[in-house]
Scaffold this motif. Structure first.
Motif, PDB file in Angstrom:
ATOM      1  N   ILE A 235       9.406  -3.142   9.491  1.00 44.89           N
ATOM      2  CA  ILE A 235      10.486  -2.258   9.036  1.00 44.89           C
ATOM      3  C   ILE A 235       9.915  -0.883   8.732  1.00 44.89           C
ATOM      4  O   ILE A 235       8.779  -0.749   8.262  1.00 44.89           O
ATOM      5  N   ASP A 236      10.712   0.146   9.004  1.00 44.41           N
ATOM      6  CA  ASP A 236      10.338   1.514   8.628  1.00 44.41           C
ATOM      7  C   ASP A 236      10.791   1.756   7.194  1.00 44.41           C
ATOM      8  O   ASP A 236      11.981   1.832   6.913  1.00 44.41           O
ATOM      9  N   PHE A 237       9.829   1.831   6.287  1.00 40.76           N
ATOM     10  CA  PHE A 237      10.143   1.999   4.872  1.00 40.76           C
ATOM     11  C   PHE A 237      10.057   3.458   4.413  1.00 40.76           C
ATOM     12  O   PHE A 237      10.153   3.734   3.220  1.00 40.76           O
ATOM     13  N   SER A 238       9.882   4.368   5.347  1.00 45.56           N
ATOM     14  CA  SER A 238       9.676   5.767   4.969  1.00 45.56           C
ATOM     15  C   SER A 238      10.869   6.343   4.209  1.00 45.56           C
ATOM     16  O   SER A 238      10.704   7.199   3.332  1.00 45.56           O
ATOM     17  N   SER A 239      12.070   5.864   4.523  1.00 47.06           N
ATOM     18  CA  SER A 239      13.258   6.410   3.859  1.00 47.06           C
ATOM     19  C   SER A 239      13.376   5.950   2.407  1.00 47.06           C
ATOM     20  O   SER A 239      14.233   6.434   1.668  1.00 47.06           O
TER      21      SER A 239
END
Length: 307
Positions: A235-239
């Motif tokens: 998952i992209d957790f950057s947000s």
């Protein structure tokens, strides 16, 4: 006698198949929209409890926008139950043991639904103990809801509990969670037979929650390095990054880390190795939290591969 055994075996087989079919049908039937309906009910029940105490102000929690999975939502229910314990403690009620779940690579919505049902039960118990007789009816059914919608609704629930409790998470609450992270990392290192000669990094007296948050993100990066060859969805957790980090943000990141560690444990066949329950700590500061997260990070970096 042989005839009886044959009939019994046949009935047992048919019953087993029927129960499996029912279980499979239930898992297929329960969707994120059903979970959202429960989360919405919890939110309105807590609004009712807030009104009971004269707490009526609107809350506007941060809305997360990323492709979270049911495993992350399940961990968010853990956060809610911890805050229910804070409320119970404030009213001199014994706290409950917040449950864990066996490690799975993929959590179906039905397991998150079960957790919301547990929360509904705990809220009803609280209303009984607080002498609140008013009831809340479920709204009409929702549709087209995703795990992130449920996560954000539970974020509202979590923030509402803060207003009712008159406090948010303190570093001691976060420390209890990062110790659970360290326990899971220790188990993974032990299972892979990796010699561990690491020591905790030095504790920084001027450490802030933002420092702990960055260390947690680095920990997630290491977990994702291990997930890639294991074909675990990443998952992209950057947000999830935000300004003005407070202990509650670090707590949220810690449960995301725990959710991801469960996929590693499941891949390694540690299905019955539950993450230990959180212990009670006092007088902890952000430096304590960052130190433990840093130690977990050092240990994960020892792992070259899960194979």
């Amino acid at each position: 006698m042989n005839c009886f055994k044959y009939i019994f075996s046949t009935l047992f087989f048919i019953t087993t198949i029927a129960l499996c079919d029912i279980s499979s049908a239930l898992e297929h039937h329960i969707t994120s929209s059903d979970v959202y309906s429960n989360a919405d009910l919890i939110a309105r029940e807590l609004d009712l409890i807030g009104n009971h105490f004269g707490i009526t102000g609107a809350i506007t929690p941060r809305v997360v926008d990323t492709n979270l999975k049911p495993r992350h939502v399940w961990q968010k229910t853990y956060e809610v139950l911890v805050k229910i314990n804070i409320l119970r403690n404030k009213h001199d009620l014994p706290v409950i043991a917040v449950n864990s779940i066996e490690p799975l690579k993929h959590i179906p919505p039905v397991l998150v639904y079960e957790q919301t049902e547990r929360i509904i039960t705990e809220v009803k118990i609280l209303k009984f103990r607080l002498g609140i007789n008013k009831t809340i009816k479920r709204n009409q059914k929702f549709s087209n809801r995703s795990p992130i919608d449920v996560f954000n609704k539970l974020n509202y629930v979590s923030n509402r509990l803060d207003t009712i409790n008159g406090e948010a998470f303190a570093p001691a609450h976060v420390f209890a969670q990062v110790m659970r992270i360290l326990d899971d990392v220790n188990l993974i290192i032990y299972t892979l037979n990796i010699a561990d000669d690491t020591i905790p990094p030095g504790k920084k007296a001027d450490s802030t929650p933002a420092d702990s948050y960055e260390t947690a993100l680095a920990l997630l990066k290491e977990i994702q390095r291990l997930q890639l060859p294991a074909a675990i969805d990443r998952i992209d957790f950057s947000s999830l990054r935000t300004d003005n980090i407070v202990p509650g943000d670090v707590f949220e990141m810690s449960i995301i880390v725990l959710a991801e560690l469960q996929t590693i444990k499941a891949y390694l066949g540690l299905r019955h190795s539950f993450t230990p329950p959180a212990k009670y700590y006092e007088r902890k500061v952000p430096g304590d939290v960052q130190q433990i997260l840093g130690w977990a990070l050092r240990r994960l970096k020892l792992i070259k591969s899960l194979d």
